[in-house]
Design an enzyme around this catalytic site. Structure first.
Site, PDB file in Angstrom:
ATOM      1  N   SER A  25      -7.310  -5.764  -5.851  1.00 25.02           N
ATOM      2  CA  SER A  25      -8.448  -6.319  -5.107  1.00 25.02           C
ATOM      3  C   SER A  25      -9.739  -6.213  -5.911  1.00 25.02           C
ATOM      4  O   SER A  25      -9.806  -5.453  -6.895  1.00 25.02           O
ATOM      5  CB  SER A  25      -8.621  -5.562  -3.780  1.00 25.02           C
ATOM      6  OG  SER A  25      -9.117  -4.258  -4.034  1.00 25.02           O
ATOM      7  N   ASN A  68     -10.665  -2.756  -6.134  1.00 26.51           N
ATOM      8  CA  ASN A  68      -9.857  -1.871  -7.001  1.00 26.51           C
ATOM      9  C   ASN A  68     -10.494  -1.640  -8.380  1.00 26.51           C
ATOM     10  O   ASN A  68     -10.160  -0.671  -9.067  1.00 26.51           O
ATOM     11  CB  ASN A  68      -8.434  -2.412  -7.183  1.00 26.51           C
ATOM     12  CG  ASN A  68      -7.547  -2.248  -5.964  1.00 26.51           C
ATOM     13  OD1 ASN A  68      -6.605  -3.006  -5.752  1.00 26.51           O
ATOM     14  ND2 ASN A  68      -7.838  -1.253  -5.135  1.00 26.51           N
ATOM     15  N   TRP A  69     -11.456  -2.503  -8.765  1.00 23.95           N
ATOM     16  CA  TRP A  69     -12.155  -2.279 -10.043  1.00 23.95           C
ATOM     17  C   TRP A  69     -12.907  -0.944 -10.022  1.00 23.95           C
ATOM     18  O   TRP A  69     -13.237  -0.389 -11.070  1.00 23.95           O
ATOM     19  CB  TRP A  69     -13.161  -3.407 -10.331  1.00 23.95           C
ATOM     20  CG  TRP A  69     -12.526  -4.719 -10.680  1.00 23.95           C
ATOM     21  CD1 TRP A  69     -12.596  -5.875  -9.956  1.00 23.95           C
ATOM     22  CD2 TRP A  69     -11.754  -5.049 -11.840  1.00 23.95           C
ATOM     23  NE1 TRP A  69     -11.906  -6.893 -10.579  1.00 23.95           N
ATOM     24  CE2 TRP A  69     -11.385  -6.407 -11.745  1.00 23.95           C
ATOM     25  CE3 TRP A  69     -11.325  -4.325 -12.962  1.00 23.95           C
ATOM     26  CZ2 TRP A  69     -10.615  -7.061 -12.707  1.00 23.95           C
ATOM     27  CZ3 TRP A  69     -10.553  -4.972 -13.928  1.00 23.95           C
ATOM     28  CH2 TRP A  69     -10.212  -6.317 -13.793  1.00 23.95           C
ATOM     29  N   ASP A  97       0.831  -1.208   0.000  1.00 27.20           N
ATOM     30  CA  ASP A  97       0.000   0.000   0.000  1.00 27.20           C
ATOM     31  C   ASP A  97       0.869   1.263   0.000  1.00 27.20           C
ATOM     32  O   ASP A  97       1.978   1.264   0.546  1.00 27.20           O
ATOM     33  CB  ASP A  97      -0.909  -0.032   1.246  1.00 27.20           C
ATOM     34  CG  ASP A  97      -2.065   0.941   1.133  1.00 27.20           C
ATOM     35  OD1 ASP A  97      -2.294   1.486   0.033  1.00 27.20           O
ATOM     36  OD2 ASP A  97      -2.739   1.176   2.154  1.00 27.20           O
ATOM     37  N   SER A 145      -8.283  -5.170   4.808  1.00 30.07           N
ATOM     38  CA  SER A 145      -8.840  -4.887   3.479  1.00 30.07           C
ATOM     39  C   SER A 145      -9.226  -6.129   2.675  1.00 30.07           C
ATOM     40  O   SER A 145      -8.840  -6.267   1.516  1.00 30.07           O
ATOM     41  CB  SER A 145      -7.863  -4.028   2.663  1.00 30.07           C
ATOM     42  OG  SER A 145      -7.632  -2.811   3.315  1.00 30.07           O
ATOM     43  N   ARG A 159     -11.786   1.872  -9.071  1.00 27.02           N
ATOM     44  CA  ARG A 159     -10.911   3.044  -9.288  1.00 27.02           C
ATOM     45  C   ARG A 159     -11.169   3.619 -10.691  1.00 27.02           C
ATOM     46  O   ARG A 159     -11.732   2.923 -11.544  1.00 27.02           O
ATOM     47  CB  ARG A 159      -9.447   2.616  -9.152  1.00 27.02           C
ATOM     48  CG  ARG A 159      -9.127   2.286  -7.706  1.00 27.02           C
ATOM     49  CD  ARG A 159      -7.654   2.241  -7.449  1.00 27.02           C
ATOM     50  NE  ARG A 159      -7.444   2.032  -6.026  1.00 27.02           N
ATOM     51  CZ  ARG A 159      -6.290   2.150  -5.406  1.00 27.02           C
ATOM     52  NH1 ARG A 159      -5.206   2.453  -6.085  1.00 27.02           N
ATOM     53  NH2 ARG A 159      -6.192   1.951  -4.111  1.00 27.02           N
ATOM     54  N   ARG A 179       1.802  -5.085   6.109  1.00 27.73           N
ATOM     55  CA  ARG A 179       1.116  -4.019   5.360  1.00 27.73           C
ATOM     56  C   ARG A 179       1.951  -2.748   5.445  1.00 27.73           C
ATOM     57  O   ARG A 179       2.359  -2.335   6.534  1.00 27.73           O
ATOM     58  CB  ARG A 179      -0.288  -3.737   5.905  1.00 27.73           C
ATOM     59  CG  ARG A 179      -0.967  -2.647   5.070  1.00 27.73           C
ATOM     60  CD  ARG A 179      -2.425  -2.445   5.398  1.00 27.73           C
ATOM     61  NE  ARG A 179      -3.022  -1.567   4.386  1.00 27.73           N
ATOM     62  CZ  ARG A 179      -4.259  -1.632   3.943  1.00 27.73           C
ATOM     63  NH1 ARG A 179      -5.070  -2.535   4.415  1.00 27.73           N
ATOM     64  NH2 ARG A 179      -4.701  -0.786   3.025  1.00 27.73           N
ATOM     65  N   GLU A 182       1.102 -13.580  12.188  1.00 23.75           N
ATOM     66  CA  GLU A 182       1.602 -12.407  12.909  1.00 23.75           C
ATOM     67  C   GLU A 182       1.421 -11.211  11.983  1.00 23.75           C
ATOM     68  O   GLU A 182       1.737 -11.290  10.788  1.00 23.75           O
ATOM     69  CB  GLU A 182       3.092 -12.589  13.249  1.00 23.75           C
ATOM     70  CG  GLU A 182       3.360 -13.715  14.234  1.00 23.75           C
ATOM     71  CD  GLU A 182       2.717 -13.467  15.598  1.00 23.75           C
ATOM     72  OE1 GLU A 182       2.659 -12.321  16.044  1.00 23.75           O
ATOM     73  OE2 GLU A 182       2.258 -14.461  16.203  1.00 23.75           O
ATOM     74  N   ARG A 203       0.131   7.731  -2.538  1.00 27.55           N
ATOM     75  CA  ARG A 203       0.657   8.782  -1.653  1.00 27.55           C
ATOM     76  C   ARG A 203       2.126   9.069  -1.953  1.00 27.55           C
ATOM     77  O   ARG A 203       2.578  10.210  -1.906  1.00 27.55           O
ATOM     78  CB  ARG A 203       0.479   8.376  -0.172  1.00 27.55           C
ATOM     79  CG  ARG A 203      -0.904   8.700   0.363  1.00 27.55           C
ATOM     80  CD  ARG A 203      -1.198   7.938   1.610  1.00 27.55           C
ATOM     81  NE  ARG A 203      -1.480   6.530   1.318  1.00 27.55           N
ATOM     82  CZ  ARG A 203      -1.499   5.569   2.225  1.00 27.55           C
ATOM     83  NH1 ARG A 203      -1.236   5.855   3.479  1.00 27.55           N
ATOM     84  NH2 ARG A 203      -1.791   4.334   1.884  1.00 27.55           N
ATOM     85  N   TRP A 204       2.875   8.041  -2.281  1.00 25.30           N
ATOM     86  CA  TRP A 204       4.300   8.198  -2.615  1.00 25.30           C
ATOM     87  C   TRP A 204       4.451   9.120  -3.824  1.00 25.30           C
ATOM     88  O   TRP A 204       5.281  10.038  -3.823  1.00 25.30           O
ATOM     89  CB  TRP A 204       4.889   6.817  -2.903  1.00 25.30           C
ATOM     90  CG  TRP A 204       6.360   6.780  -3.150  1.00 25.30           C
ATOM     91  CD1 TRP A 204       7.353   6.646  -2.217  1.00 25.30           C
ATOM     92  CD2 TRP A 204       7.024   6.850  -4.428  1.00 25.30           C
ATOM     93  NE1 TRP A 204       8.584   6.627  -2.832  1.00 25.30           N
ATOM     94  CE2 TRP A 204       8.408   6.755  -4.190  1.00 25.30           C
ATOM     95  CE3 TRP A 204       6.584   6.983  -5.739  1.00 25.30           C
ATOM     96  CZ2 TRP A 204       9.356   6.780  -5.211  1.00 25.30           C
ATOM     97  CZ3 TRP A 204       7.518   7.018  -6.764  1.00 25.30           C
ATOM     98  CH2 TRP A 204       8.884   6.921  -6.491  1.00 25.30           C
TER      99      TRP A 204
END
Ligand code: FPP
Length: 251
Positions: A66, A69-70, A21, A197, A72, A189, A208, A25-26
């Site tokens: 995901s 994501n369709w 993820d 998600s 978007r 994540r 973990e 933003r990057w």
């Protein structure tokens, strides 16, 4: 001591899953378009795959696209699908050189024809590789997967192939898209979000969880080593007590 030297070879997770993820933003931080973030995300994919293979991790599963994501913008979905096709073409050699088998989970028939064909081709070409299994979750959603499992099992019951009484955890496991993979040991994540998600809900029952603020395109070898060291310093009790695990009491 180098981070890598702190990793104990005896306690390497058998299955790592990653929610990659932070690409958007990057890119935004750099004043660029989201596509630029996804392009750079593929570099982290390559490096993570190679590092996991080098460390002897047998199974790596990446959440690449995901079911949600369709929704978007079409242009972003197109970019991601094009990146998938170009990465598959480009990295077939990397998979071969590292003896990695490619696998996919999700409703992959929903992918554009070109992506589906390229994916099927690379899966076929790498099927004999056995050093590591790289699974791409594509058009994947855990709830969709569980719906698919319930339908398959119900159909078998209806057609008298199996009985209701015989349905146990192993029957459910056999019908999951991940039927040939072990449970997840470590789920990572990136990007500071603390959510699952809709990813591998059944398979992470005893995983973990490791969250890092690093955005996916910045996720480096060292960040992976840190996650592994953190994992190795945890006590996985699977519902038992610490004393039972350390054989201090006879129960
Ligand atoms: C999340 O970042 C990332 C994705 C939805 C897709 C992940 C895809 C890649 C890493 C590149 C292609 C992958 C392969 C396997 C070739 P985001 O867009 O949700 O970022 P944001 O939360 O900052 O907006």
């Amino acid at each position: 001591m180098d981070l890598k030297d702190q990793i104990k070879s005896k306690n390497i997770p058998n299955h790592i899953a990653i929610i990659m993820d932070g690409n958007g933003r990057w890119a935004k931080q750099k004043g660029k378009l989201r596509a630029f973030g996804h392009q750079n995300g593929t570099k982290s994919v390559k490096q993570t795959v190679e590092t996991c293979a080098e460390l002897g991790i047998k199974n790596l599963t990446l959440y690449a696209f995901s079911t949600e994501n369709w929704n978007r913008p079409k242009s972003e979905v197109d970019t991601l699908m094009k990146l998938l096709v170009s990465s598959l073409k480009k990295e077939l050699k990397t998979l071969g050189d590292n003896n990695i088998r490619l696998n996919a989970i999700g409703n992959i028939k929903a992918l554009p024809k070109k992506a589906f064909q390229e994916l099927s081709e690379v899966i076929e070409k790498t099927k004999e590789n056995n050093h590591m299994t790289l699974t791409l979750a594509l058009s994947y959603g855990s709830r969709e997967e569980l719906k698919h499992v319930v339908k398959e099992i119900c159909t078998k019951v209806k057609n008298n192939i199996i009985s209701v009484e015989s349905i146990d955890e192993s029957v459910i496991n056999q019908h999951l898209y991940t039927h040939d993979l072990p449970d997840v040991d470590l789920l990572i994540r990136t990007s500071g979000e603390h959510r699952i998600s809709n990813f591998l809900l059944w398979q992470i029952a005893y995983a973990e969880l490791y969250f890092t603020d690093v955005l996916w395109p910045d996720f480096s070898k060292e960040n992976l080593y840190e996650a592994l060291i953190n994992y190795q310093n945890r006590e996985r009790r699977f519902g038992k007590t610490s004393e039972q695990l350390n054989k201090k009491v006879n129960v």
